[in-house]
Motif scaffolding. Structure first.
Motif, mmCIF file in Angstrom:
data_model
loop_
_atom_site.group_PDB
_atom_site.id
_atom_site.type_symbol
_atom_site.label_atom_id
_atom_site.label_comp_id
_atom_site.label_asym_id
_atom_site.label_seq_id
_atom_site.Cartn_x
_atom_site.Cartn_y
_atom_site.Cartn_z
ATOM 1 N N VAL A 34 -7.388 -3.952 -2.807
ATOM 2 C CA VAL A 34 -8.737 -3.133 -2.058
ATOM 3 C C VAL A 34 -8.396 -2.274 -1.866
ATOM 4 C CG1 VAL A 34 -9.745 -2.745 0.239
ATOM 5 C CG2 VAL A 34 -9.922 -5.638 -0.812
ATOM 6 N N VAL A 35 -7.200 -1.360 -1.121
ATOM 7 C CA VAL A 35 -6.703 -0.550 -0.647
ATOM 8 C C VAL A 35 -6.717 0.572 -2.290
ATOM 9 C CG1 VAL A 35 -4.478 0.537 0.346
ATOM 10 C CG2 VAL A 35 -5.259 -1.315 0.991
ATOM 11 N N MET A 36 -5.855 -0.194 -2.668
ATOM 12 C CA MET A 36 -6.189 0.694 -4.662
ATOM 13 C C MET A 36 -6.905 1.598 -5.319
ATOM 14 S SD MET A 36 -2.707 -1.118 -6.945
ATOM 15 C CE MET A 36 -3.671 -2.905 -7.468
ATOM 16 N N HIS A 37 -7.966 -0.248 -4.932
ATOM 17 C CA HIS A 37 -9.669 0.118 -5.819
ATOM 18 C C HIS A 37 -9.560 1.300 -4.645
ATOM 19 C CE1 HIS A 37 -9.139 -2.869 -8.252
ATOM 20 N NE2 HIS A 37 -9.227 -3.877 -7.292
ATOM 21 N N LEU A 38 -9.945 1.564 -3.279
ATOM 22 C CA LEU A 38 -10.508 2.343 -3.201
ATOM 23 C C LEU A 38 -10.588 3.564 -2.623
ATOM 24 C CD1 LEU A 38 -10.909 0.942 0.897
ATOM 25 C CD2 LEU A 38 -12.838 1.440 -0.071
ATOM 26 N N THR A 39 -9.102 3.332 -3.181
ATOM 27 C CA THR A 39 -7.978 4.953 -3.377
ATOM 28 C C THR A 39 -8.640 5.488 -5.084
ATOM 29 O OG1 THR A 39 -6.139 4.189 -2.655
ATOM 30 C CG2 THR A 39 -5.314 6.212 -3.895
ATOM 31 N N LYS A 40 -8.386 4.834 -5.404
ATOM 32 C CA LYS A 40 -8.624 5.092 -7.221
ATOM 33 C C LYS A 40 -10.556 5.827 -6.686
ATOM 34 C CE LYS A 40 -8.248 1.591 -8.560
ATOM 35 N NZ LYS A 40 -8.477 -0.031 -10.211
ATOM 36 N N LEU A 41 -11.354 4.928 -6.404
ATOM 37 C CA LEU A 41 -12.636 5.746 -6.136
ATOM 38 C C LEU A 41 -12.569 6.941 -5.445
ATOM 39 C CD1 LEU A 41 -15.173 2.840 -4.765
ATOM 40 C CD2 LEU A 41 -14.821 3.660 -7.383
ATOM 41 N N VAL A 42 -12.111 7.439 -4.370
ATOM 42 C CA VAL A 42 -11.617 8.461 -3.936
ATOM 43 C C VAL A 42 -11.585 9.884 -5.371
ATOM 44 C CG1 VAL A 42 -10.640 10.392 -2.509
ATOM 45 C CG2 VAL A 42 -11.674 8.360 -1.536
ATOM 46 N N ILE A 43 -11.078 9.356 -6.187
ATOM 47 C CA ILE A 43 -10.372 10.633 -7.037
ATOM 48 C C ILE A 43 -11.222 10.033 -7.781
ATOM 49 C CG2 ILE A 43 -8.480 10.577 -8.711
ATOM 50 C CD1 ILE A 43 -8.003 10.776 -6.190
ATOM 51 N N PHE A 44 -11.564 9.399 -8.450
ATOM 52 C CA PHE A 44 -12.626 9.023 -9.767
ATOM 53 C C PHE A 44 -13.890 9.916 -9.095
ATOM 54 C CE2 PHE A 44 -11.354 4.649 -11.192
ATOM 55 C CZ PHE A 44 -10.102 5.321 -11.274
ATOM 56 N N ALA A 77 0.701 -1.399 -0.280
ATOM 57 C CA ALA A 77 0.070 0.207 0.301
ATOM 58 C C ALA A 77 0.737 1.134 -0.164
ATOM 59 C CB ALA A 77 -1.209 -0.309 1.411
ATOM 60 N N ALA A 78 1.586 1.271 0.970
ATOM 61 C CA ALA A 78 3.242 1.980 0.404
ATOM 62 C C ALA A 78 3.073 2.340 -0.459
ATOM 63 C CB ALA A 78 3.922 2.353 1.099
ATOM 64 N N GLY A 79 3.201 2.375 -1.714
ATOM 65 C CA GLY A 79 3.717 2.176 -3.129
ATOM 66 C C GLY A 79 2.271 2.655 -3.827
ATOM 67 N N ALA A 80 1.627 2.002 -3.234
ATOM 68 C CA ALA A 80 0.002 1.764 -4.037
ATOM 69 C C ALA A 80 -0.523 3.131 -4.633
ATOM 70 C CB ALA A 80 -0.946 0.353 -4.302
ATOM 71 N N ILE A 81 -0.721 3.658 -3.373
ATOM 72 C CA ILE A 81 -1.710 4.575 -2.590
ATOM 73 C C ILE A 81 -1.361 5.906 -3.383
ATOM 74 C CG2 ILE A 81 -2.468 6.299 -1.443
ATOM 75 C CD1 ILE A 81 -3.045 3.774 0.873
ATOM 76 N N PRO A 82 0.137 5.788 -3.375
ATOM 77 C CA PRO A 82 0.203 7.501 -4.020
ATOM 78 C C PRO A 82 0.374 7.356 -6.305
ATOM 79 C CG PRO A 82 2.058 6.495 -3.315
ATOM 80 C CD PRO A 82 0.704 5.488 -2.786
ATOM 81 N N ALA A 83 0.949 6.272 -6.177
ATOM 82 C CA ALA A 83 0.762 5.729 -7.728
ATOM 83 C C ALA A 83 -0.766 5.597 -8.391
ATOM 84 C CB ALA A 83 1.623 4.788 -7.869
ATOM 85 N N ALA A 84 -1.859 5.456 -7.349
ATOM 86 C CA ALA A 84 -2.626 4.795 -7.638
ATOM 87 C C ALA A 84 -3.814 6.397 -7.662
ATOM 88 C CB ALA A 84 -3.751 4.163 -7.119
#
Length: 243
Positions: A173-183, A78-85
């Motif tokens: 799940v961590v990535m999908h939640l991050t993307k949904l916020v931005i989307f 998640a440390a790498g995935a969240i900002p990149a997502a």
């Protein structure tokens, strides 16, 4: 109205089947579902709807395998995935649709090549695994799902069966939640796409439950071959018709 009912029925069946496949093979559900969504919603909305559906599918896999998850590895990923997502999701909102469709098609074909050329992957340290998370977060935001490409890195950490399925799903799940916020903030996730994704979520959850039940009974290689065949057909179609 009848046309919409049949379309929803088709999407429900596809969501169930691909979620079941992911629960057995550990990958493939999202990327097989993506071409179906592109055909129905268009490339940009397809990624948003897929994100909602995949959140349900992965969330179900997390719950069914919750006692075997490697939580430390999820945090590193998640440390790498969240900002990149976040970066990838912002880029998606501005990408031209024909180019995005071709990117998705090329990505599906690249998955098959990747799995054949690199069937095994060296074990990475924590920093390397965080870098995999970053690449996964960025790619997932653009094409919806990159499970087949990151799966070998989870397996190389010694995870098997429930531990692998659950840990990979929790990271997704961590990535999908991050993307949904931005989307949502960029209006890519609308009421229409969100409701479609939610409508398909129960089918994805039931598919994940069914896949968990048959995980120890059916030969996974059979599913892998079927997944790769579907990826080749779907990827070629999208690549040729993207314009």
């Amino acid at each position: 109205m009848p046309h919409e009912v049949w379309m929803l029925a088709l999407l429900l069946v596809a969501s169930f089947g691909t979620a079941m496949l992911s629960a057995v093979a550990g990958f493939g559900g999202g990327v097989l579902l993506l071409p179906v969504f592109v055909a129905v919603f268009g490339a940009r909305d397809a990624v948003a709807v897929l994100t909602v559906t995949q959140l349900a599918s992965n969330g179900s896999r997390v719950w069914f395998n919750r006692h075997e998850i490697d939580r430390r590895l999820v945090k590193i990923f998640a440390a790498g995935a969240i900002p990149a997502a976040v970066v990838g999701a912002l880029l998606l909102t501005r990408a031209p649709l024909p180019a995005l469709t071709r990117v998705i098609g090329a990505f599906l074909l690249a998955i098959v090549v990747w799995r054949r050329v690199r069937p095994g992957t060296a074990r990475l340290g924590d920093r390397g695994f965080a870098a995999v998370g970053a690449a996964s977060g960025f790619g997932s935001a653009l094409v919806g799902s990159v499970g087949p490409m990151v799966a070998p890195f989870f397996l190389a950490r010694g995870l098997t069966r429930g531990a692998y399925i659950g840990t990979e799903a929790a990271s997704a799940v961590v990535m999908h939640l991050t993307k949904l916020v931005i989307f949502g903030a960029a209006a890519v996730l609308t009421w229409r796409t969100g409701l479609f994704g939610l409508a398909l979520a129960p089918a994805a959850a039931v598919g994940a439950w069914t896949g968990k039940k048959i995980l120890d009974r059916l030969p996974v290689p059979v599913f892998v071959v079927l997944v790769e065949a579907g990826l080749i057909v779907s990827g070629t179609t999208l690549l040729l018709t993207g314009g």
